[in-house]
Design a protein around this motif. Structure first.
Motif, PDB file in Angstrom:
ATOM      1  N   ASN A 118       0.822  -1.211   0.000  1.00 53.27           N
ATOM      2  CA  ASN A 118       0.000   0.000   0.000  1.00 53.27           C
ATOM      3  C   ASN A 118       0.861   1.268   0.000  1.00 53.27           C
ATOM      4  N   ALA A 119       0.251   2.393  -0.367  1.00 52.61           N
ATOM      5  CA  ALA A 119       0.898   3.709  -0.193  1.00 52.61           C
ATOM      6  C   ALA A 119      -0.178   4.716   0.198  1.00 52.61           C
ATOM      7  N   SER A 120       0.214   5.688   0.992  1.00 56.65           N
ATOM      8  CA  SER A 120      -0.726   6.699   1.474  1.00 56.65           C
ATOM      9  C   SER A 120      -1.075   7.674   0.362  1.00 56.65           C
ATOM     10  N   GLN A 121      -2.307   8.103   0.343  1.00 54.25           N
ATOM     11  CA  GLN A 121      -2.717   9.150  -0.584  1.00 54.25           C
ATOM     12  C   GLN A 121      -3.724  10.046   0.137  1.00 54.25           C
ATOM     13  N   VAL A 122      -3.521  11.295   0.159  1.00 53.23           N
ATOM     14  CA  VAL A 122      -4.425  12.346   0.640  1.00 53.23           C
ATOM     15  C   VAL A 122      -4.665  12.312   2.145  1.00 53.23           C
ATOM     16  N   THR A 123      -5.444  11.316   2.642  1.00 52.46           N
ATOM     17  CA  THR A 123      -5.909  11.427   4.029  1.00 52.46           C
ATOM     18  C   THR A 123      -4.879  11.000   5.065  1.00 52.46           C
ATOM     19  N   ASN A 124      -4.054  10.043   4.709  1.00 47.54           N
ATOM     20  CA  ASN A 124      -3.033   9.591   5.652  1.00 47.54           C
ATOM     21  C   ASN A 124      -1.693   9.890   5.002  1.00 47.54           C
ATOM     22  N   PRO A 125      -1.123  11.060   5.275  1.00 47.86           N
ATOM     23  CA  PRO A 125       0.010  11.505   4.455  1.00 47.86           C
ATOM     24  C   PRO A 125       1.218  10.592   4.534  1.00 47.86           C
ATOM     25  N   SER A 126       1.922  10.511   3.434  1.00 48.76           N
ATOM     26  CA  SER A 126       3.179   9.759   3.438  1.00 48.76           C
ATOM     27  C   SER A 126       4.248  10.581   4.160  1.00 48.76           C
ATOM     28  N   ILE A 127       5.347   9.924   4.479  1.00 48.14           N
ATOM     29  CA  ILE A 127       6.432  10.569   5.235  1.00 48.14           C
ATOM     30  C   ILE A 127       7.666  10.566   4.345  1.00 48.14           C
ATOM     31  N   ASP A 128       8.361  11.684   4.327  1.00 46.56           N
ATOM     32  CA  ASP A 128       9.565  11.770   3.495  1.00 46.56           C
ATOM     33  C   ASP A 128      10.756  11.206   4.283  1.00 46.56           C
ATOM     34  N   ARG A 131      13.778  13.448   5.084  1.00 47.03           N
ATOM     35  CA  ARG A 131      13.673  14.596   5.993  1.00 47.03           C
ATOM     36  C   ARG A 131      13.162  14.233   7.375  1.00 47.03           C
ATOM     37  N   GLU A 132      12.450  13.117   7.474  1.00 49.59           N
ATOM     38  CA  GLU A 132      11.857  12.721   8.761  1.00 49.59           C
ATOM     39  C   GLU A 132      12.616  11.511   9.311  1.00 49.59           C
ATOM     40  N   PRO A 133      12.674  11.385  10.649  1.00 50.08           N
ATOM     41  CA  PRO A 133      13.324  10.192  11.205  1.00 50.08           C
ATOM     42  C   PRO A 133      12.529   8.928  10.878  1.00 50.08           C
ATOM     43  N   MET A 134      13.264   7.879  10.559  1.00 52.46           N
ATOM     44  CA  MET A 134      12.651   6.575  10.258  1.00 52.46           C
ATOM     45  C   MET A 134      13.362   5.537  11.126  1.00 52.46           C
ATOM     46  N   GLU A 135      12.624   4.698  11.802  1.00 56.07           N
ATOM     47  CA  GLU A 135      13.235   3.714  12.696  1.00 56.07           C
ATOM     48  C   GLU A 135      13.171   2.322  12.075  1.00 56.07           C
ATOM     49  N   THR A 136      14.334   1.774  11.716  1.00 57.90           N
ATOM     50  CA  THR A 136      14.353   0.399  11.198  1.00 57.90           C
ATOM     51  C   THR A 136      15.009  -0.556  12.194  1.00 57.90           C
ATOM     52  N   LYS A 137      15.322  -0.031  13.372  1.00 57.33           N
ATOM     53  CA  LYS A 137      15.956  -0.883  14.394  1.00 57.33           C
ATOM     54  C   LYS A 137      14.945  -1.915  14.913  1.00 57.33           C
ATOM     55  N   VAL A 138      15.409  -3.141  15.129  1.00 59.10           N
ATOM     56  CA  VAL A 138      14.514  -4.147  15.726  1.00 59.10           C
ATOM     57  C   VAL A 138      15.227  -4.862  16.873  1.00 59.10           C
ATOM     58  N   PHE A 139      14.429  -5.338  17.806  1.00 61.84           N
ATOM     59  CA  PHE A 139      14.929  -6.140  18.921  1.00 61.84           C
ATOM     60  C   PHE A 139      14.276  -7.508  18.813  1.00 61.84           C
ATOM     61  N   LEU A 140      15.093  -8.545  18.788  1.00 60.09           N
ATOM     62  CA  LEU A 140      14.555  -9.903  18.664  1.00 60.09           C
ATOM     63  C   LEU A 140      14.674 -10.619  19.994  1.00 60.09           C
ATOM     64  N   GLY A 141      13.577 -11.176  20.436  1.00 61.17           N
ATOM     65  CA  GLY A 141      13.572 -11.905  21.700  1.00 61.17           C
ATOM     66  C   GLY A 141      12.199 -11.782  22.345  1.00 61.17           C
ATOM     67  N   LYS A 142      12.043 -12.509  23.417  1.00 61.48           N
ATOM     68  CA  LYS A 142      10.765 -12.513  24.142  1.00 61.48           C
ATOM     69  C   LYS A 142      10.489 -11.113  24.697  1.00 61.48           C
ATOM     70  N   LYS A 143       9.253 -10.652  24.581  1.00 61.30           N
ATOM     71  CA  LYS A 143       8.875  -9.351  25.143  1.00 61.30           C
ATOM     72  C   LYS A 143       7.998  -9.571  26.372  1.00 61.30           C
TER      73      LYS A 143
END
Ligand code: SF4
Ligand code: SF4
Length: 501
Positions: A118-128, A131-143
């Motif tokens: 999917n991609a956002s259009q109009v109502t739920n804006p996309s993020i650049d 210019r904006e922070p993006m978090e791709t860090k993940v933690f693997l293990g039991k939560k």
């Protein structure tokens, strides 16, 4: 003389107007396809030895070579293909099991290619993402199911041990022995530079690579090769290998020719002896037995390392994963039927197991339905080919993915599917010193780093397009996916709607 029934699969085409008889191809080909005929004063080829690895084509200074699929053909027959007939000839000659390597090449559906994002259009804006922070860090293990604080609001819940990754991709298990020292070194250097993990596979950890421990997953397989206390403590996590996608239900076999001195020391087995890992772990016949091994490994490492249990994607994978989650494992790794390998019986590789997309969706759903999804992280592998596959896998419920074949391709693999011969012309799946040195880790590691950096940029672009700025918010977010050309049953297992809905 016995008649040779099997015709060459490939044809070496040499342009006589371009060939300068420099003999580079002859020196580069471990399969001895090329030679110089002094009488004819020209290069000649033995097509029957060619595996189409492209080494000669790539290095020929005058671009005089190309490899063609042989035009030799059998009469059209929708039931008996030429490949099937040739395999029968081979078995009639050898009386042996057909062996091959890498993943299942057959024309089964690739569900990733029938899923759109999917991609956002109009109502739920996309993020650049630039210019904006993006978090791709993940933690693997039991939560933790809940977080507790003391009367002053201070966090008192202790998080079980986790693997921290800068992006949701790791290099999958490939043992030293099945791949070369230089291939392992390339993976280790790249994993450290990227802040992700590589995986020893079942071959132990070479003493030179202990320094990459914070980015290493050490594997414990049924053969227990190279397993001892220091090894278990060396990595950031321990993986119990119960199965692998390329050959579910059977063990491993590394021929003695690949057990050279260094490999033998690392595996702790005699030089030249075949390394055979049994199909089952001989101490595991139930989830309770698995639990004992999981807790033995935790105990041995003072409960400081998450334990991964790796299984092949098979028919009742959701129930199996539910059992593994209850065994105390922190992470479940599931390997689909397209997963690569250094050597597997061809019939097993091509006919056993199920696609990773279906396995992943059904496991994620089952664990959610049972209220135990937070007890484990899910890592999937088995032909993740691009950042788009990563995004789709995460939206189907994975926390992270393993890549093996894609990493080897980045190192120069041309998917000739001949790893089992030990004559990899690209220095990857070989222990021959003259071939190993063709892969320079100082060239290989940056190529892996580039690949992962590029994928991470693309993942962030996908996320931005969806209006999502954290990979956590994408996990299991199947609303971001739509199927095309899939039937009701497939859509239902994948848990996604059809495009247009
Ligand atoms: S590498 Fe190319 S130019 Fe050199 S001998 Fe082989 S085909 Fe001829
Ligand atoms: S690793 Fe080497 S032998 Fe194996 S498929 Fe790739 S190029 Fe061929």
């Amino acid at each position: 003389m016995a008649i040779q029934f099997v015709m060459p699969e490939f044809e070496v085409v040499r342009d006589p107007n371009k060939c300068i008889a420099c003999r580079v191809c002859e020196r580069q080909c471990a399969n001895e396809v090329h030679s110089y005929d002094a009488d004819l004063k020209m290069m000649i080829s033995d097509d029957s030895k060619c595996v189409n690895c492209h080494r000669c084509v790539t290095l020929c200074p005058t671009h005089a070579l190309k490899i063609k699929k042989s035009e030799h053909t059998f009469r059209d027959n929708a039931n008996w293909s030429g490949a099937t007939i040739n395999e029968i000839y081979k078995q009639a000659e050898s009386g042996g099991v057909l062996l091959s390597s890498m993943g299942n090449p057959n024309n089964f559906p690739v569900y990733f290619d029938k899923i759109l994002i999917n991609a956002s259009q109009v109502t739920n804006p996309s993020i650049d993402p630039l210019r904006e922070p993006m978090e791709t860090k993940v933690f693997l293990g039991k939560k933790n199911a809940e977080i507790k604080r003391d009367e002053n609001g201070k966090l008192i819940s202790k998080l079980p041990p986790q693997i921290e990754l800068t992006m949701p991709v790791m290099f999958s298990a490939m043992s030293y022995g099945s791949i070369s020292y230089n291939a392992h070194k390339s993976l280790a250097i790249a994993a450290q530079a990227l802040g992700i993990c590589y995986n020893t596979g079942e071959g132990g950890l070479h003493k030179d690579f202990y320094k990459y421990g914070a980015n290493t997953i050490v594997q414990v397989a049924s053969g227990r090769f190279g397993v001892y206390k220091d090894y278990l403590e060396a990595g950031v996590a321990i993986e119990i290998k119960m199965g692998q996608g390329a050959k579910p239900g059977i063990g491993g076999h590394l021929p003695g020719s690949k057990i050279v001195e260094d490999v033998s020391k690392t595996r702790m087995i005699p030089q030249g002896a075949d390394a055979i890992s049994p199909a089952p772990h001989h101490d595991i016949y139930s989830i309770e037995d698995l639990r004992q091994l999981v807790y033995s490994l935790k105990e041995a490492t003072a409960y400081k390392k998450p334990v991964i249990v790796k299984v092949a994607a098979v028919h009742n994978i959701a129930a199996i994963a539910s059992g593994i989650a209850r065994s105390g494992a922190d992470i479940i790794a599931i390997d689909g039927f397209r997963g690569g390998t250094g050597a597997a019986p061809t019939r097993i590789r091509d006919n056993v197991g199920i696609p990773i997309e279906l396995a992943l969706a059904s496991v994620d759903q089952r664990l959610r339905d049972e209220g135990i999804r937070g007890d484990v992280s899910l890592v999937v592998g088995g032909s993740i080919r691009s950042s788009a596959d990563v995004v789709k896998a995460i939206a189907l419920g994975a926390d992270a993915v393993y890549i093996g074949t894609a990493a080897l391709i980045a190192l120069g693999c041309h998917l000739c599917r001949s790893c089992q011969t030990g004559k990899c012309n690209w220095g990857i799946a070989t222990q021959r010193p003259d071939l190993v040195k063709r892969l320079n880790p100082e060239v290989g590691a940056p190529r892996l780093i580039n690949l992962m950096t590029a994928w991470n940029h693309e993942i962030m672009e996908f996320m931005g397009g969806m209006g999502i700025n954290s990979i956590e918010a994408l996990r299991g977010n199947r609303l971001m996916l739509r199927g095309v050309g899939l039937n009701e049953k497939e859509l239902s297992i994948l848990g996604i709607s059809h495009a247009g809905e």
